[in-house]
Design a protein around this motif. Structure first.
Motif, PDB file in Angstrom:
ATOM      1  N   ARG A   1       0.880  -1.222  -0.166  1.00 55.31           N
ATOM      2  CA  ARG A   1      -0.041   0.054  -0.016  1.00 55.31           C
ATOM      3  C   ARG A   1       0.774   1.215   0.020  1.00 55.31           C
ATOM      4  O   ARG A   1       1.825   1.177   0.282  1.00 55.31           O
ATOM      5  N   ALA A   2       0.487   2.303  -0.584  1.00 56.10           N
ATOM      6  CA  ALA A   2       1.051   3.684  -0.359  1.00 56.10           C
ATOM      7  C   ALA A   2       0.039   4.699  -0.248  1.00 56.10           C
ATOM      8  O   ALA A   2      -1.026   4.660  -0.856  1.00 56.10           O
ATOM      9  N   GLY A   3       0.594   5.895  -0.053  1.00 55.60           N
ATOM     10  CA  GLY A   3      -0.213   7.172   0.182  1.00 55.60           C
ATOM     11  C   GLY A   3       0.857   8.254  -0.033  1.00 55.60           C
ATOM     12  O   GLY A   3       2.141   8.165   0.255  1.00 55.60           O
ATOM     13  N   LEU A   4       0.335   9.306  -0.033  1.00 55.38           N
ATOM     14  CA  LEU A   4       0.935  10.826  -0.065  1.00 55.38           C
ATOM     15  C   LEU A   4       0.715  11.481   1.309  1.00 55.38           C
ATOM     16  O   LEU A   4      -0.263  11.675   1.787  1.00 55.38           O
ATOM     17  N   ILE A   5       2.070  11.746   1.852  1.00 58.41           N
ATOM     18  CA  ILE A   5       1.826  12.638   2.904  1.00 58.41           C
ATOM     19  C   ILE A   5       2.097  13.985   2.816  1.00 58.41           C
ATOM     20  O   ILE A   5       3.195  14.476   2.335  1.00 58.41           O
ATOM     21  N   THR A   6       1.185  14.782   3.125  1.00 57.93           N
ATOM     22  CA  THR A   6       1.565  16.460   2.972  1.00 57.93           C
ATOM     23  C   THR A   6       1.840  17.161   4.279  1.00 57.93           C
ATOM     24  O   THR A   6       2.105  18.240   4.109  1.00 57.93           O
ATOM     25  N   GLU A   7       1.755  16.437   5.167  1.00 59.22           N
ATOM     26  CA  GLU A   7       1.688  17.142   6.632  1.00 59.22           C
ATOM     27  C   GLU A   7       2.162  15.753   7.642  1.00 59.22           C
ATOM     28  O   GLU A   7       1.454  15.010   7.815  1.00 59.22           O
ATOM     29  N   PRO A   8       3.404  15.973   8.233  1.00 53.36           N
ATOM     30  CA  PRO A   8       3.870  14.781   8.955  1.00 53.36           C
ATOM     31  C   PRO A   8       2.942  14.744  10.218  1.00 53.36           C
ATOM     32  O   PRO A   8       2.467  15.732  10.621  1.00 53.36           O
ATOM     33  N   GLY A   9       2.744  13.627  10.352  1.00 54.95           N
ATOM     34  CA  GLY A   9       1.531  13.248  11.508  1.00 54.95           C
ATOM     35  C   GLY A   9       0.246  13.059  11.168  1.00 54.95           C
ATOM     36  O   GLY A   9      -0.674  12.335  11.895  1.00 54.95           O
ATOM     37  N   ARG A  10      -0.136  13.407   9.864  1.00 54.76           N
ATOM     38  CA  ARG A  10      -1.498  13.062   9.254  1.00 54.76           C
ATOM     39  C   ARG A  10      -1.348  11.986   8.265  1.00 54.76           C
ATOM     40  O   ARG A  10      -0.453  11.815   7.567  1.00 54.76           O
ATOM     41  N   GLU A  11      -2.270  11.083   8.202  1.00 56.60           N
ATOM     42  CA  GLU A  11      -2.344  10.191   7.337  1.00 56.60           C
ATOM     43  C   GLU A  11      -2.700  10.570   6.020  1.00 56.60           C
ATOM     44  O   GLU A  11      -3.552  11.663   5.813  1.00 56.60           O
TER      45      GLU A  11
ATOM     46  N   ARG B   1      -2.081  -2.826  -3.912  1.00 60.44           N
ATOM     47  CA  ARG B   1      -2.022  -3.858  -4.900  1.00 60.44           C
ATOM     48  C   ARG B   1      -1.520  -5.023  -4.292  1.00 60.44           C
ATOM     49  O   ARG B   1      -0.474  -5.006  -3.274  1.00 60.44           O
ATOM     50  N   PRO B   2      -1.643  -6.242  -4.790  1.00 56.36           N
ATOM     51  CA  PRO B   2      -0.880  -7.570  -4.129  1.00 56.36           C
ATOM     52  C   PRO B   2       0.669  -7.236  -4.342  1.00 56.36           C
ATOM     53  O   PRO B   2       1.029  -7.010  -5.652  1.00 56.36           O
ATOM     54  N   THR B   3       1.337  -7.679  -3.580  1.00 52.99           N
ATOM     55  CA  THR B   3       2.628  -7.556  -3.326  1.00 52.99           C
ATOM     56  C   THR B   3       3.180  -8.474  -4.683  1.00 52.99           C
ATOM     57  O   THR B   3       4.274  -8.037  -5.580  1.00 52.99           O
ATOM     58  N   ALA B   4       2.659  -9.541  -4.858  1.00 53.93           N
ATOM     59  CA  ALA B   4       3.004 -10.482  -6.128  1.00 53.93           C
ATOM     60  C   ALA B   4       2.850  -9.880  -7.495  1.00 53.93           C
ATOM     61  O   ALA B   4       3.353 -10.423  -8.537  1.00 53.93           O
ATOM     62  N   ASP B   5       2.238  -8.728  -7.664  1.00 58.34           N
ATOM     63  CA  ASP B   5       1.999  -8.216  -8.940  1.00 58.34           C
ATOM     64  C   ASP B   5       3.287  -7.613  -9.415  1.00 58.34           C
ATOM     65  O   ASP B   5       3.339  -7.252 -10.502  1.00 58.34           O
ATOM     66  N   PHE B   6       4.054  -7.319  -8.475  1.00 55.53           N
ATOM     67  CA  PHE B   6       5.220  -6.542  -8.936  1.00 55.53           C
ATOM     68  C   PHE B   6       6.903  -7.572  -8.360  1.00 55.53           C
ATOM     69  O   PHE B   6       6.738  -8.146  -7.668  1.00 55.53           O
ATOM     70  N   PRO B   7       7.693  -7.256  -9.473  1.00 56.33           N
ATOM     71  CA  PRO B   7       8.852  -8.122  -9.129  1.00 56.33           C
ATOM     72  C   PRO B   7       9.804  -7.392  -8.187  1.00 56.33           C
ATOM     73  O   PRO B   7      10.738  -8.130  -7.601  1.00 56.33           O
TER      74      PRO B   7
ATOM     75  N   ALA C   1       4.297   2.554  -9.993  1.00 51.54           N
ATOM     76  CA  ALA C   1       3.014   2.406 -10.163  1.00 51.54           C
ATOM     77  C   ALA C   1       2.340   3.285  -8.933  1.00 51.54           C
ATOM     78  O   ALA C   1       1.311   3.899  -9.437  1.00 51.54           O
ATOM     79  N   ALA C   2       2.815   3.346  -8.035  1.00 46.07           N
ATOM     80  CA  ALA C   2       2.180   4.165  -6.851  1.00 46.07           C
ATOM     81  C   ALA C   2       2.357   5.651  -7.188  1.00 46.07           C
ATOM     82  O   ALA C   2       1.183   6.464  -7.050  1.00 46.07           O
ATOM     83  N   MET C   3       3.377   6.149  -7.783  1.00 48.88           N
ATOM     84  CA  MET C   3       3.712   7.328  -8.153  1.00 48.88           C
ATOM     85  C   MET C   3       2.892   7.852  -9.284  1.00 48.88           C
ATOM     86  O   MET C   3       2.337   8.909  -9.304  1.00 48.88           O
ATOM     87  N   ALA C   4       2.801   7.014 -10.134  1.00 49.20           N
ATOM     88  CA  ALA C   4       1.882   7.307 -11.411  1.00 49.20           C
ATOM     89  C   ALA C   4       0.569   7.303 -10.882  1.00 49.20           C
ATOM     90  O   ALA C   4      -0.261   8.418 -11.550  1.00 49.20           O
ATOM     91  N   GLN C   5      -0.121   6.551 -10.169  1.00 53.00           N
ATOM     92  CA  GLN C   5      -1.478   6.659  -9.552  1.00 53.00           C
ATOM     93  C   GLN C   5      -1.620   7.850  -8.540  1.00 53.00           C
ATOM     94  O   GLN C   5      -2.577   8.539  -8.597  1.00 53.00           O
ATOM     95  N   LEU C   6      -0.747   8.172  -7.684  1.00 52.78           N
ATOM     96  CA  LEU C   6      -0.873   9.162  -6.767  1.00 52.78           C
ATOM     97  C   LEU C   6      -0.240  10.724  -7.028  1.00 52.78           C
ATOM     98  O   LEU C   6      -0.758  11.518  -6.466  1.00 52.78           O
ATOM     99  N   GLY C   7       0.877  10.604  -7.530  1.00 49.47           N
ATOM    100  CA  GLY C   7       1.505  11.808  -7.870  1.00 49.47           C
ATOM    101  C   GLY C   7       1.100  12.855  -8.568  1.00 49.47           C
ATOM    102  O   GLY C   7       1.256  14.116  -8.580  1.00 49.47           O
ATOM    103  N   GLY C   8       0.495  12.606  -9.787  1.00 50.76           N
ATOM    104  CA  GLY C   8       0.088  13.609 -10.700  1.00 50.76           C
ATOM    105  C   GLY C   8       1.184  14.151 -11.415  1.00 50.76           C
ATOM    106  O   GLY C   8       2.100  13.672 -11.661  1.00 50.76           O
ATOM    107  N   GLU C   9       1.019  15.451 -11.090  1.00 53.24           N
ATOM    108  CA  GLU C   9       2.306  16.409 -11.765  1.00 53.24           C
ATOM    109  C   GLU C   9       3.260  16.549 -10.879  1.00 53.24           C
ATOM    110  O   GLU C   9       4.148  17.135 -10.772  1.00 53.24           O
TER     111      GLU C   9
END
Length: 324
Positions: A22-32, A39-45, A53-61
């Motif tokens: 799992r992954a997410g973006l933190i914009t302020e330390p201490g906040r989720e 994704r299933p771990t086995a989906d990636f080598p 993949a996480a950056m492409a999904q979450l990062g945008g520009e």
């Protein structure tokens, strides 16, 4: 392990487990994070592929240049081998491949431990009548693909979290049946640890052991299938679930005694939430306190179930805040 400054945002936080990542973006330390990529771990080598993949999904520009990951593995040098996921990678090579300014790895149960320091009442449920001892250590542990643990201590207003390998203590045995299971597992793997019974891989190993001990032909089943059949009434799978629960309680009691974690035991991991009402808390607590003269010592320790949807990601954010 690399170091990172928590003042540069956003930071990508990732929790890499043996089964799911799992992954997410933190914009302020201490906040989720607000949005979680899972994704299933086995989906990636390896780690680089998942982070891309996480950056492409979450990062945008605004693709983050700083990443902190919780991984299910000891962290002793640049090469990381995920104990139950089959990944082997170099921290420095991954950082260079992704052109990151900083890549930090911490043990996954260190992240869980930091989350414990910030859990709200709505994200924990107490299952016994214990009361936390002031200034005593806390213990976080739980079964997923493996069995992880971390020790949490406090000095004044400051928390510290320490990685442990409590899942690899030797299994405590209280009956002939448990001895037969432990002997089978020991002969197969060279050691019968608590993890070899009280985890996803443990449930599969116990299922194999019981079939062999009872004279049934081999039949491989996943932990998920074993749990499903146990709930449906299959007697052998129901015994696997019983052995899993008893071993988890016994290991938690041993670790509480070894660490003096009278501040509370916090149970996380993926299996207990997945089992829901099928998890036998009475069995767990009976084995947790079944330590002879120290029954009352353990009965006084509160035992909580963590009910946060992504505790490791919250914990990584709290860890970033602590580094500030």
């Amino acid at each position: 392990m690399s170091t990172t400054r928590p003042d540069t945002m956003p930071v990508l936080v990732a929790d890499i487990g043996g089964t799911n990542a799992r992954a997410g973006l933190i914009t302020e330390p201490g906040r989720e994070p607000g949005t979680v990529f899972s994704r299933p771990t086995a989906d990636f080598p390896g780690l680089a592929g998942f982070l891309q993949a996480a950056m492409a999904q979450l990062g945008g520009e605004h693709v983050p240049s700083r990443v902190i990951c919780a991984v299910a593995s000891p962290l002793n040098d640049d090469t990381v081998r995920l104990t139950n996921a089959g990944w082997t990678f170099s921290i420095s090579a991954t950082r260079q491949t992704l052109r990151l300014d900083h890549l930090v790895l911490v043990n996954d149960w260190v992240a869980q431990g930091w989350a414990v320091t910030r859990l709200s009442e709505s994200h924990r449920v107490q299952h016994n009548a214990g009361h936390p001892a002031a200034d005593a250590p806390l213990l976080a542990l739980g079964p997923g693909t493996g069995l992880g643990s971390a020790l949490i201590t406090r000095l004044g207003s400051q928390w510290s979290v320490f990685a442990t390998e409590g899942g690899h203590i030797s299994l405590g045995i209280t009956s002939r049946r448990e001895a037969e299971i432990a002997l089978y597992i020991h002969q197969r793997f060279g050691h019968c640890s608590a993890e070899r019974v009280a985890s996803g891989v443990g449930m599969e190993a116990v299922h194999d052991a019981l079939r062999a001990i009872d004279g049934h032909p081999p039949r491989a089943l996943s932990a998920e299938a074993i749990a499903r059949k146990a709930v449906a009434g299959d007697p052998l799978c129901a015994e696997v679930l019983e052995r899993f629960t008893a071993a988890l309680g016994s290991a938690a009691g041993d670790l509480a005694l070894a660490t003096g974690a009278r501040g509370g035991i916090y149970l996380g991991g993926g299996i207990i939430p997945a089992l829901g009402d099928a998890f036998d808390w009475t069995c767990f607590l009976e084995r947790f306190t079944a330590k002879g003269r120290f029954h009352d010592y353990l009965a006084a320790i509160p035992v909580y179930a963590i009910q946060h949807p992504a505790p490791a990601l919250l914990g990584l954010s709290v860890y970033l805040e602590a580094q500030a």
